[in-house]
Structures are given as C-alpha cells and as structure tokens.
Write a protein that holds these residues in place. Sequence first.
Motif, PDB file in Angstrom:
ATOM      1  N   LYS A 183       0.834  -1.209   0.000  1.00  0.00           N
ATOM      2  CA  LYS A 183       0.000   0.000   0.000  1.00  0.00           C
ATOM      3  C   LYS A 183       0.864   1.254   0.000  1.00  0.00           C
ATOM      4  CE  LYS A 183      -3.564   2.354   2.740  1.00  0.00           C
ATOM      5  NZ  LYS A 183      -4.402   2.281   3.977  1.00  0.00           N
ATOM      6  N   ALA A 184       1.928   1.255   0.788  1.00  0.00           N
ATOM      7  CA  ALA A 184       2.821   2.420   0.860  1.00  0.00           C
ATOM      8  C   ALA A 184       3.542   2.636  -0.462  1.00  0.00           C
ATOM      9  CB  ALA A 184       3.825   2.232   1.994  1.00  0.00           C
ATOM     10  N   SER A 185       4.053   1.571  -1.052  1.00  0.00           N
ATOM     11  CA  SER A 185       4.809   1.735  -2.296  1.00  0.00           C
ATOM     12  C   SER A 185       3.897   2.137  -3.455  1.00  0.00           C
ATOM     13  CB  SER A 185       5.583   0.460  -2.630  1.00  0.00           C
ATOM     14  OG  SER A 185       4.722  -0.635  -2.826  1.00  0.00           O
ATOM     15  N   ALA A 206       7.282  15.622  -2.413  1.00  0.00           N
ATOM     16  CA  ALA A 206       5.835  15.407  -2.505  1.00  0.00           C
ATOM     17  C   ALA A 206       5.465  14.012  -1.999  1.00  0.00           C
ATOM     18  CB  ALA A 206       5.373  15.588  -3.951  1.00  0.00           C
ATOM     19  N   ILE A 207       6.290  13.029  -2.298  1.00  0.00           N
ATOM     20  CA  ILE A 207       6.030  11.674  -1.815  1.00  0.00           C
ATOM     21  C   ILE A 207       6.152  11.619  -0.299  1.00  0.00           C
ATOM     22  CG2 ILE A 207       6.945   9.316  -1.804  1.00  0.00           C
ATOM     23  CD1 ILE A 207       7.663   9.766  -4.780  1.00  0.00           C
ATOM     24  N   HIS A 208       7.186  12.249   0.237  1.00  0.00           N
ATOM     25  CA  HIS A 208       7.379  12.275   1.685  1.00  0.00           C
ATOM     26  C   HIS A 208       6.180  12.927   2.384  1.00  0.00           C
ATOM     27  CE1 HIS A 208       9.263  12.540   5.573  1.00  0.00           C
ATOM     28  NE2 HIS A 208       9.356  13.862   5.538  1.00  0.00           N
ATOM     29  N   ALA A 209       5.679  14.006   1.795  1.00  0.00           N
ATOM     30  CA  ALA A 209       4.536  14.709   2.381  1.00  0.00           C
ATOM     31  C   ALA A 209       3.244  13.907   2.246  1.00  0.00           C
ATOM     32  CB  ALA A 209       4.373  16.074   1.709  1.00  0.00           C
ATOM     33  N   GLY A 210       3.195  12.991   1.263  1.00  0.00           N
ATOM     34  CA  GLY A 210       1.949  12.275   0.992  1.00  0.00           C
ATOM     35  C   GLY A 210       1.826  10.893   1.605  1.00  0.00           C
ATOM     36  N   LEU A 211       2.855  10.422   2.315  1.00  0.00           N
ATOM     37  CA  LEU A 211       2.832   9.057   2.843  1.00  0.00           C
ATOM     38  C   LEU A 211       2.583   8.909   4.349  1.00  0.00           C
ATOM     39  CD1 LEU A 211       5.701   7.182   0.927  1.00  0.00           C
ATOM     40  CD2 LEU A 211       3.274   7.336   0.361  1.00  0.00           C
ATOM     41  N   PRO A 212       2.304   9.972   5.104  1.00  0.00           N
ATOM     42  CA  PRO A 212       2.155   9.797   6.558  1.00  0.00           C
ATOM     43  C   PRO A 212       1.054   8.830   6.968  1.00  0.00           C
ATOM     44  CG  PRO A 212       2.438  12.112   6.052  1.00  0.00           C
ATOM     45  CD  PRO A 212       2.237  11.412   4.753  1.00  0.00           C
ATOM     46  N   GLN A 213       0.032   8.643   6.143  1.00  0.00           N
ATOM     47  CA  GLN A 213      -1.059   7.734   6.503  1.00  0.00           C
ATOM     48  C   GLN A 213      -0.734   6.284   6.172  1.00  0.00           C
ATOM     49  OE1 GLN A 213      -3.482   9.053   8.344  1.00  0.00           O
ATOM     50  NE2 GLN A 213      -2.286  10.932   8.070  1.00  0.00           N
ATOM     51  N   THR A 214       0.444   6.039   5.624  1.00  0.00           N
ATOM     52  CA  THR A 214       0.916   4.681   5.357  1.00  0.00           C
ATOM     53  C   THR A 214       2.070   4.384   6.306  1.00  0.00           C
ATOM     54  OG1 THR A 214       2.654   5.206   3.737  1.00  0.00           O
ATOM     55  CG2 THR A 214       0.379   5.115   2.937  1.00  0.00           C
ATOM     56  N   GLY A 237      16.396   6.712   2.465  1.00  0.00           N
ATOM     57  CA  GLY A 237      16.461   5.313   2.843  1.00  0.00           C
ATOM     58  C   GLY A 237      17.333   4.487   1.920  1.00  0.00           C
ATOM     59  N   ASN A 238      17.167   3.172   2.015  1.00  0.00           N
ATOM     60  CA  ASN A 238      18.130   2.270   1.389  1.00  0.00           C
ATOM     61  C   ASN A 238      17.668   1.657   0.070  1.00  0.00           C
ATOM     62  OD1 ASN A 238      16.197   0.736   2.608  1.00  0.00           O
ATOM     63  ND2 ASN A 238      17.586  -0.521   3.827  1.00  0.00           N
ATOM     64  N   VAL A 239      17.010   2.432  -0.780  1.00  0.00           N
ATOM     65  CA  VAL A 239      16.876   2.095  -2.193  1.00  0.00           C
ATOM     66  C   VAL A 239      18.060   2.748  -2.887  1.00  0.00           C
ATOM     67  CG1 VAL A 239      15.561   2.440  -4.300  1.00  0.00           C
ATOM     68  CG2 VAL A 239      14.378   1.825  -2.194  1.00  0.00           C
ATOM     69  N   LEU A 255      20.033   9.541   1.403  1.00  0.00           N
ATOM     70  CA  LEU A 255      20.098   9.999   2.782  1.00  0.00           C
ATOM     71  C   LEU A 255      19.213   9.158   3.698  1.00  0.00           C
ATOM     72  CD1 LEU A 255      20.061  13.857   2.172  1.00  0.00           C
ATOM     73  CD2 LEU A 255      22.017  12.312   2.394  1.00  0.00           C
ATOM     74  N   ALA A 256      19.578   9.102   4.969  1.00  0.00           N
ATOM     75  CA  ALA A 256      18.867   8.278   5.945  1.00  0.00           C
ATOM     76  C   ALA A 256      17.450   8.799   6.176  1.00  0.00           C
ATOM     77  CB  ALA A 256      19.632   8.255   7.261  1.00  0.00           C
ATOM     78  N   GLY A 257      16.548   7.891   6.516  1.00  0.00           N
ATOM     79  CA  GLY A 257      15.191   8.282   6.847  1.00  0.00           C
ATOM     80  C   GLY A 257      14.167   7.300   6.330  1.00  0.00           C
ATOM     81  N   THR A 258      12.900   7.623   6.562  1.00  0.00           N
ATOM     82  CA  THR A 258      11.774   6.844   6.070  1.00  0.00           C
ATOM     83  C   THR A 258      10.789   7.806   5.430  1.00  0.00           C
ATOM     84  OG1 THR A 258      12.006   5.207   7.846  1.00  0.00           O
ATOM     85  CG2 THR A 258       9.898   5.268   6.678  1.00  0.00           C
ATOM     86  N   ALA A 259      10.582   7.685   4.141  1.00  0.00           N
ATOM     87  CA  ALA A 259       9.660   8.580   3.446  1.00  0.00           C
ATOM     88  C   ALA A 259       8.275   8.484   4.070  1.00  0.00           C
ATOM     89  CB  ALA A 259       9.602   8.226   1.967  1.00  0.00           C
ATOM     90  N   GLY A 260       7.696   9.641   4.368  1.00  0.00           N
ATOM     91  CA  GLY A 260       6.391   9.703   5.007  1.00  0.00           C
ATOM     92  C   GLY A 260       6.442   9.892   6.508  1.00  0.00           C
ATOM     93  N   HIS A 261       7.629   9.675   7.106  1.00  0.00           N
ATOM     94  CA  HIS A 261       7.712   9.730   8.569  1.00  0.00           C
ATOM     95  C   HIS A 261       8.928  10.494   9.078  1.00  0.00           C
ATOM     96  CE1 HIS A 261       4.285   7.063   9.171  1.00  0.00           C
ATOM     97  NE2 HIS A 261       4.741   6.378   8.137  1.00  0.00           N
TER      98      HIS A 261
END
Length: 331
Positions: A183-185, A206-214, A237-239, A255-261
């Motif tokens: 669902k997130a991807s 835009a993706i980072h801003a749009g994924l918080p609900q996933t 992240g690690n892609v 860069l480190a992190g989790t898109a959406g969070h």
Amino acid sequence: MDRVTITEASQVAEARRRAVAAAQAIGFDETAAGRVALVVTELSTNIVKYGVPGEILVGTYEDATGSGVEILALDKGPGFSDLGSALRDGHSTGGSAGEGLGAVRRLSDAFDIASRPGTGTAVLARLSGVRPATADGTAAFGAVTVPLRGETANGDAYAVRERPDGWTAIVADGLGHGPEAAKASQEALSLFHHHRDKPPGAILSAIHAGLPQTRGGAVSVASLNRDAGILTFAGIGNVLGAVVSGAVTKRTVSLAGTAGHAARRIQEFEYPMRRDDVFVLCSDGIATGWSLDAYPGIAAAHPSLVAGLIYRDFARARDDATVLVVRGDAS
C-alpha cells in the motif's frame, strides 16, 4: 512478477501453467499462448536437466517495443562454453519438445542470453500477443520485482517515465513486507505520476509529504538529462542506485530516513551519465555489494536480462526484491 522455483521435472508444468495464465490475462489468443507455453517449457526443462536449482520469472511488459509476456530463466548451473551451438535452431539441449534454445529465440519477439562456464545461465524471452513483422524501438528499461517468498503482495514498486530528453525513474520499498508495505509503495507511485514533471528532489518531497497515513518506506527518484549527460538523484532510505560506465560502477548517495515519517533533509546529487551507460536502482532485497564484473560488457545487453543477473546473484532471501535497469540512450 510470478516466480516458480525449478528443482525437478514436475515444476515444469507449474511454470507453464502460470505463464499461460499471464498471457491469457492480457488477451493472448490460443496460438500466442501456445508459443508462451513452448518457450517456458523449453526454458524450465533446460533448468531441470542442467541448472537446478533455478527459477522461472514471468511478468508483463509495455514499452516502446510493444507489450506482452516477459520470461526470465535463471540458473547457476555449469553454463555454456559454446553459445553458438546451443543457440542453433533445432539443436536440442535435452530432448524437450521445443528442440533447444534456438527454437526459443525463433519463437520470441525479443531474446537475450548470458552464460559463462561455471557461473550459470540467464535467458530472457519476450513474446507479444500479435507478432510484429519487424521489431520497432529499443527497450529503454527492464526490471525484476518479486515479493518475499510466501507473500502474494509485493512491498516494492517501480515506474519509469520516458521523456524526449531522457527519463525519470522511481523505486519505492514499503517498510517491511506484505499488503501494508505494498500500500505504501503503490501510494508512492501514484504521487510520482502526479508530480512526474518535477525534478527528483521535488518529486521525493511530494512523496514524503503524501505518505504519513501509510507505514512509509525507502524511496529513490532519478532523472536523466541525456543531452547534458547528467543524472540527478534524490533518495530517502536504502533504495540504492549506481551508474555503470564500462568497468566502473559509481554508487549514488541516498540519505537516511523513512519517506512519510522521518527525513531530516532531501537533497539532490548529480552524476555524469553517458548514452552507453546504464543506471541500476535496487531495493534492499538486493545485497548492496552487487556487481556486474563477472559479465564484462553485459551493460549492452537487454536491460531485463541485466536486472535478472543482478537478482539471481545478489538477492537476499528475507525481503521483497527489485532491480530496475535503465539505459542512458533511452528515449
């Protein structure tokens, strides 16, 4: 992609069944589906006789060359010392009905193979529903994407948008695996398509801003300006990506992190990329130390075959796995 592990003869029928089902699902008639059946039977029989354990991957494709069914046969058997003989039409590699790899090549609309003694064999066959008299266009990209074994939902996803001056590509890896990762991807891909005309950093923002609900995930976006010879890359992240230029592989910075969070910053990086280079983008289901060194010159092969080799040699067993390969001369 659908994946069938081949270790013994009974699995040939399963590979054939799944390939024919994939062909019928996209409208292949009986004759075209029959060609698919012959090709996958020959390829999987070859694995049983010479390359176990191996895999048959079945998917669909749609690009400048057309659309249809794509089959990858991957093994780590003895390989071929004489590809010319193996590819001679009518030369049977094991007495199967298709009468050898030459018949596979003849039945396919696109065919490519990589094999070296001691390293195994990888074969790509693409078949369209209505065979064109001539093949128009060159495949700009190819990919392998499979879920974690035991899962039906793939937490990875990819897309490529071709432009007159180059292309923009994305690989998204939803956190974990299973339906929620998928669902997130898929949401990341939806946002990519909505913002696809923007630079990679803006798309990723835009993706980072749009994924918080996933549950979020790792996402990387790359864009090639072919005339300038510049690849622009942005990742959270690690892609991980790399430009393969001859014998040199230049890894990109994500860069480190989790898109959406959680992403402390989003930054673009630029890399030179020539027309005869390829760009490779992998989810973390592929070992970070992947290399094409064992196959000099393989970057000139069909991009789906290149993706298949990386997957075969470097896939990890504990996650979904995706390899996307895009050519520098894609248009």
